[in-house]
Each structure stands twice: as C-alpha cells, then as structure tokens.
Design an enzyme around this catalytic site. Structure first.
Site, PDB file in Angstrom:
ATOM      1  CE  LYS A 203      -3.504   2.284   2.810  1.00 40.79           C
ATOM      2  NZ  LYS A 203      -4.462   2.166   3.901  1.00 40.79           N
ATOM      3  CD  GLU A 209       9.126  -5.947   7.313  1.00 39.15           C
ATOM      4  OE1 GLU A 209       8.895  -4.835   6.782  1.00 39.15           O
ATOM      5  OE2 GLU A 209       8.846  -6.203   8.494  1.00 39.15           O
ATOM      6  N   GLY A 264      -4.946  -1.916   4.912  1.00 39.98           N
ATOM      7  CA  GLY A 264      -4.135  -3.047   4.436  1.00 39.98           C
ATOM      8  C   GLY A 264      -4.798  -4.394   4.711  1.00 39.98           C
ATOM      9  NE  ARG A 265      -6.556  -3.721  10.805  1.00 37.58           N
ATOM     10  CZ  ARG A 265      -5.884  -2.587  10.931  1.00 37.58           C
ATOM     11  NH1 ARG A 265      -4.705  -2.449  10.354  1.00 37.58           N
ATOM     12  NH2 ARG A 265      -6.370  -1.580  11.637  1.00 37.58           N
ATOM     13  CD  GLU A 350      -1.877  -4.374  11.410  1.00 36.07           C
ATOM     14  OE1 GLU A 350      -2.491  -4.185  10.349  1.00 36.07           O
ATOM     15  OE2 GLU A 350      -0.670  -4.671  11.430  1.00 36.07           O
ATOM     16  CG  HIS A 381      -5.323 -35.887  16.747  1.00 37.64           C
ATOM     17  ND1 HIS A 381      -5.566 -37.090  17.372  1.00 37.64           N
ATOM     18  CD2 HIS A 381      -6.274 -35.772  15.784  1.00 37.64           C
ATOM     19  CE1 HIS A 381      -6.597 -37.687  16.794  1.00 37.64           C
ATOM     20  NE2 HIS A 381      -7.043 -36.895  15.822  1.00 37.64           N
ATOM     21  CE  LYS A 501       5.526  -0.920   9.861  1.00 36.77           C
ATOM     22  NZ  LYS A 501       4.622  -0.319   8.902  1.00 36.77           N
TER      23      LYS A 501
HETATM   24  O1  F6P Z   1       2.087  -4.133   9.947  1.00 39.28           O
HETATM   25  C1  F6P Z   1       1.739  -2.836   9.658  1.00 39.28           C
HETATM   26  C2  F6P Z   1       1.235  -2.677   8.261  1.00 39.28           C
HETATM   27  O2  F6P Z   1       1.115  -1.323   8.025  1.00 39.28           O
HETATM   28  C3  F6P Z   1      -0.066  -3.409   7.985  1.00 39.28           C
HETATM   29  O3  F6P Z   1      -1.169  -2.718   8.427  1.00 39.28           O
HETATM   30  C4  F6P Z   1       0.009  -3.585   6.521  1.00 39.28           C
HETATM   31  O4  F6P Z   1      -0.913  -4.533   6.059  1.00 39.28           O
HETATM   32  C5  F6P Z   1       1.445  -4.005   6.362  1.00 39.28           C
HETATM   33  O5  F6P Z   1       2.138  -3.208   7.294  1.00 39.28           O
HETATM   34  C6  F6P Z   1       2.024  -3.837   4.994  1.00 39.28           C
HETATM   35  O6  F6P Z   1       1.978  -2.518   4.564  1.00 39.28           O
HETATM   36  P1  F6P Z   1       2.171  -2.124   3.048  1.00 39.28           P
HETATM   37  O7  F6P Z   1       1.083  -2.734   2.254  1.00 39.28           O
HETATM   38  O8  F6P Z   1       2.129  -0.632   3.026  1.00 39.28           O
HETATM   39  O9  F6P Z   1       3.514  -2.646   2.608  1.00 39.28           O
END
Ligand code: F6P
Length: 538
Positions: A203, A209, A264-265, A350, A381, A501
């Site tokens: 987003k 990452e 995002g979620r 979240e 199990h 972060k």
């Molecule tokens: O973990 C925090 C967060 O902002 C989430 O809400 C989001 O889904 C994720 O990082 C990834 O963010 P992006 O889509 O901006 O890379």
C-alpha cells in the site's frame, strides 16, 4: 462502552450464569432453531452458547446504545471514521457490484475508479493466463510471486490456498513476505526468471521487508536475463503510492492502484488481490466480490437481532468482557482454509488491539481478543485437550462445508462427524455418572469427566466457493467492526506497529556501522555487541 446498557448485560448474565448450556437445551426443545441464522450462503448455529433470550436482549441493547446502525451507515457512506488517520473506511466499495452505485469521499464518487482498476486487473490477469502477456524472452508466465507483507500478503495467500480448486494449475503462485532472505532464496530456487511475474504488493511502497525483497528479486531477475529492460515484463506493482512505484523503476502503466480508504488488512478485494485473480481468473474473482457484497448488504440492512456479524460480535464481547476469555479459536474443518486463522489474526488483532478509547482515554475493559486456530481435525490432536478440560475458557468458531471438492471414500463424512462431535462434546461434556456407567474405575472418574459448557459457534455453507469465501471474510470484517464500535476504539489505524519499525531502523544502523557507538539499554547493547562480535565487526 455504554454503562447503563452494560449493567443490563451483567444483570442478565448474573441471573442465568449458573444455568449450563446443557440445561438451556433441556429447557427448550426449539433452541437450535431459535438460535440459528442464515445469510449470504452461510448458516450460523449459535445455540451452543451461554445465552438465553434475556442475555441476547441485553447484548442487542449494548449494540443499540453504541448507535451501531448509524456507525454502519457512516462506514458504508464514506464518512471519515478512521479519525486518527483522517480517512474514510470503504473496503465495502471495492465489492459493491451494483453497476449504478455511487459512493462519495470528499465529494468525489469513488466507484468509477474502483471499476476501472478491476477492469485493468481483469485484462492483465486474462493476458497472463492466456499467454498474451509473455516474459522478456517471449516465454509464457508460469510462476507468479507476490512480494508483500501483512495485509499485502495474508489475504492473497489465504484466498489462493482456499480457492485452489478454481485455480489454473499450470500457473504456480508463491508468496514472499519475510525479510529473512531464506524466504526469497527458497522461492527463487523453485522458479525460472524468464517465466516469472513478480507482483510487488505494498500500500505504502515503503515497507522495509517488501522493498528489500523486491529489490533483491529485481537484481536476481536482471542478472539472470542480462538486461534491465526485462523488468518491464516481469514486475508489476499494487500500491496507493505512484511516486514510490516510479522511483522503484516500475512503469505506472504496470501499476494497479488502490486508495488510502482501503486498510491493508481489508485489501484482499482491491488490487492487492491480483495474484489471486491471476490464479482463479477474473470471473471467479468477481464471484468472490459478489459473496462479499451479499454479506455487506446483510450487515447493512438486517435488523440487529438477525444480523450475523452483529451476533458473532456480541457473543465475543460476552465472553471477553463478562467471562474474561482472553482468546477465541477459529477452527476451519477444511484443509483449503488452512491459513484462514492466520489471516484473521491480522484482521482482528491489528484492528481492535487498542487500549485507548476514541476520546483518548484508557479503556477500562478488555478489547481485541487473541485469535488463533488450526484446521480440524489436526487441532483435535494438539490443543483441543486444553479447550475441553483446561482452566481457560476458549470460545470457538467451527467452520465447515457440507460438500467437499475432493470426494474420496468416506473422508468427508468423517471430517464433518468430527466437527459436529466436537461442538457436542464441548457443550455437553461427560458427567461422572456417565463415566461410571461406562465402567470407568472410580480413581479415573475425575480425569475422564468433562465439565462441558464450553461455548461454540458453528458456521456451515454448502461448499467452499469464491462466493462463500467472500461472504465469510466479510462476516468477520463486520464482526470486528461491530466490536470496535461497542468498545469505542478506532479499529482502522495501527499505530502500535510503528515504534518497532522505527527502532529496527536505528538498530540496523548500529549493526552495520563501521564502529559501534551503542546508546541503547544494557540488554539491547549487549545483544548488538554479541552479534557484531560473531560477525567480526569492531
Ligand atoms: O504491519 C503494519 C502494516 O502497516 C499493515 O497494516 C500492513 O498490512 C502491512 O504493514 C504492509 O503494509 P504495506 O502494504 O504498506 O507494505
């Protein structure tokens, strides 16, 4: 929470607290029918809960006191209910299948853009699936690698696994999320550069990452194909941030947009679903949206007493806030839903993992519960022992389908027999008298007695289809929304993940600096120093 309405819930529970689920069933032969709802292809049986008519009435009173119906309307009509980020919350617009629908944000109808992106995704997905879109050397795309994390990963992973029966099996989907190089490296071992499409899903397009993985993937591809021009055929972006996409080197023509009003979620039905759409095709993706939409309409229009997400939400509040349950389990009896609990974890934890009310005051009650689970029957199990006989109260949602995509022998009957039997055992238990009647020796009776009275919901659909999956996701989204409204917390921000972060960036500087000048606490300093020593850094 509204104190007056809450007091009524406590009073209603106090009046019936000693009545067990078993006694509730004995007292009312119609109980199952009374506590069953249907919506959007799903049936919810919530009769195996510690509720009677008075408790439910008080719970609905709590929802009314929180002005839930008005809050639902605000969300659907684009009010800026995500106040800490000054944003509307409009994931429902993404799956509004009414061709005449208009939804306004700041006076602008967002629906034309929603439809345009969907059409662009559809055309691209079709081109990849048919072989019209080819790699730099002219080969068909065989591997699709989604690089994203959190909401830009969990939804597509969950749904791609869930809808595997609808997938084009000649295209293989991979998902790289972890910044651990192992995740990327092991994926690269499986794929061929000239047949791979990388989808960079972010987003913000700034997530550490994702950007790290995307840059390494690009480097690998260019090295393998020997020409930077190959990127145009092998990389697309899903983002709200065109400037960063361009900076990364992806042509905006290869970008699929979404908007800041999509959390995002909650982004699976947006451009973030492109990898899924390539897998199952635009038609099936459209059916999934239709399933979401059906549940959206149900949530928006059904009265609270018949409203499935509302009922699930209120039951969750009952166990969290009256009975002190700290977690709930989601137990899908379908292997295709193996990642559904993980997907829900982000969605729920979240969203409602908040300790401050909308007025900025500390909450005086517990909010977002811990969500966890595994597919049945594997969980049976493993951790079910604790649910049956442990000291923690763990309400559980059992999810199943009457039909299977893979009819082999009597597997499916056995699977479903286990589902139904577990909810029966949890609710009704086994008394000491029954143990004795079964011939258990007296010294074993205490161990073999099941108290029962463990609450469960059962969610059943005919089969797992794009439509029922969409409806299921929307059901939980709206459940979580409802709980956020009643707990009076902001469900659509996530400031809690920011600090980690920022600190990680500071620590990274210290890990790689030529000479360390560590200014953290003594523990963090020692850990960094140890790491540097092992790697031979000064
Ligand atoms: O973990 C925090 C967060 O902002 C989430 O809400 C989001 O889904 C994720 O990082 C990834 O963010 P992006 O889509 O901006 O890379």
């Amino acid at each position: 929470m509204n104190q007056e309405a809450w007091k009524k819930v406590e009073d209603a529970v106090a009046a019936s607290k000693t009545t067990t689920i078993k006694q509730l069933f004995a007292a009312d032969p119609d109980r199952a029918a009374k506590y069953t709802l249907s919506a959007a292809g799903w049936t919810l049986d919530y009769s195996k809960n510690r509720v009677d008519a008075d408790v439910m009435k008080a719970l609905f009173g709590l929802a009314k006191a929180a002005n839930l119906s008005e809050e639902i309307e605000k969300m659907f009509t684009g009010a800026k209910i995500n106040r800490t980020e000054n944003r509307a919350v409009l994931h429902t617009a993404l799956r509004n299948c009414d061709p005449a629908a208009q939804v306004f944000v700041d006076g602008k109808d967002v629906m034309p853009d929603v439809r345009a992106v969907l059409a662009k995704m559809g055309a691209f997905a079709d081109a990849v699936r048919s072989g019209a879109h080819r790699g730099f050397t002219g080969k068909r795309i065989k591997y699709v690698v989604n690089i994203g994390i959190g909401g830009s990963d969990l939804g597509p992973v969950m749904a791609t696994l869930a809808l595997a029966p609808y997938s084009k099996r000649s295209i293989r989907n991979y998902f790289v999320s972890n910044v651990d190089s192992t995740h990327l490296a092991e994926t690269l071992r499986e794929i061929k550069a000239d047949q791979t499409l990388f989808i960079v899903a972010s987003k913000t397009f700034t997530t550490q990452e994702t950007m790290t993985n995307a840059l390494s993937a690009r480097e690998w591809l260019v090295k393998k194909l020997g020409d930077a021009a190959a990127v145009a055929k092998h990389f697309v972006a899903l983002s709200t941030n065109e400037a960063e996409v361009v900076k990364f080197g992806i042509d905006p023509a290869n970008m699929f947009a979404f908007w800041d009003w999509v959390g995002g979620r909650y982004s699976l039905p947006s451009a973030i679903g492109l990898s899924l759409m390539i897998s199952i095709g635009p038609k099936n993706f459209g059916k999934m949206l239709k399933g979401y939409w059906k549940m959206d309409k149900h949530f928006r229009t059904a009265r609270l007493e018949k409203n499935m997400p509302v009922v699930l939400a209120l039951l969750g509040i009952l166990y969290s806030n009256v009975y002190g349950a700290e977690s709930y389990a989601v137990l899908p009896y379908d292997q295709y839903l193996s990642r559904f609990p993980a997907y829900l974890q982000q969605m729920d934890m979240e969203s409602n993992g908040k300790a401050v009310t909308k007025d900025g005051q500390p909450v005086t009650y517990s909010t977002g519960p811990i969500e966890w689970g595994e597919p049945g029957t594997n969980g049976q199990h493993s951790f079910y022992q604790l649910i049956h006989q442990g000291t923690h109260l763990i309400p559980a949602d059992f999810i199943g389908f009457c039909k299977t995509h893979n009819p082999i022998g009597d597997h499916h009957d056995k699977l479903m027999a286990n589902l139904f039997a577990q909810t029966e055992a949890l609710a009704f238990g086994k008394t000491a008298e029954q143990c004795r009647a079964d011939g258990d020796p007296e010294e074993l009776v205490p161990f073999k007695t099941f108290e029962g009275n463990r609450p469960t919901n059962t969610l059943l659909a005919d089969d797992l289809t794009p439509e029922t999956l969409g409806a299921l996701v929307a059901l939980y989204e709206h459940k979580i929304f409802t709980q956020g409204v009643i707990w009076n917390v902001y469900s659509f921000d996530q400031w809690g993940v920011q600090l980690g972060k920022v600190l990680a960036k500071n620590v990274l500087k210290d890990l790689v600096a030529e000479k360390a000048d560590l200014k953290h606490d003594s523990s963090t300093n020692a850990l960094i120093a140890h790491y540097r020593k092992v790697l031979g850094r000064a």
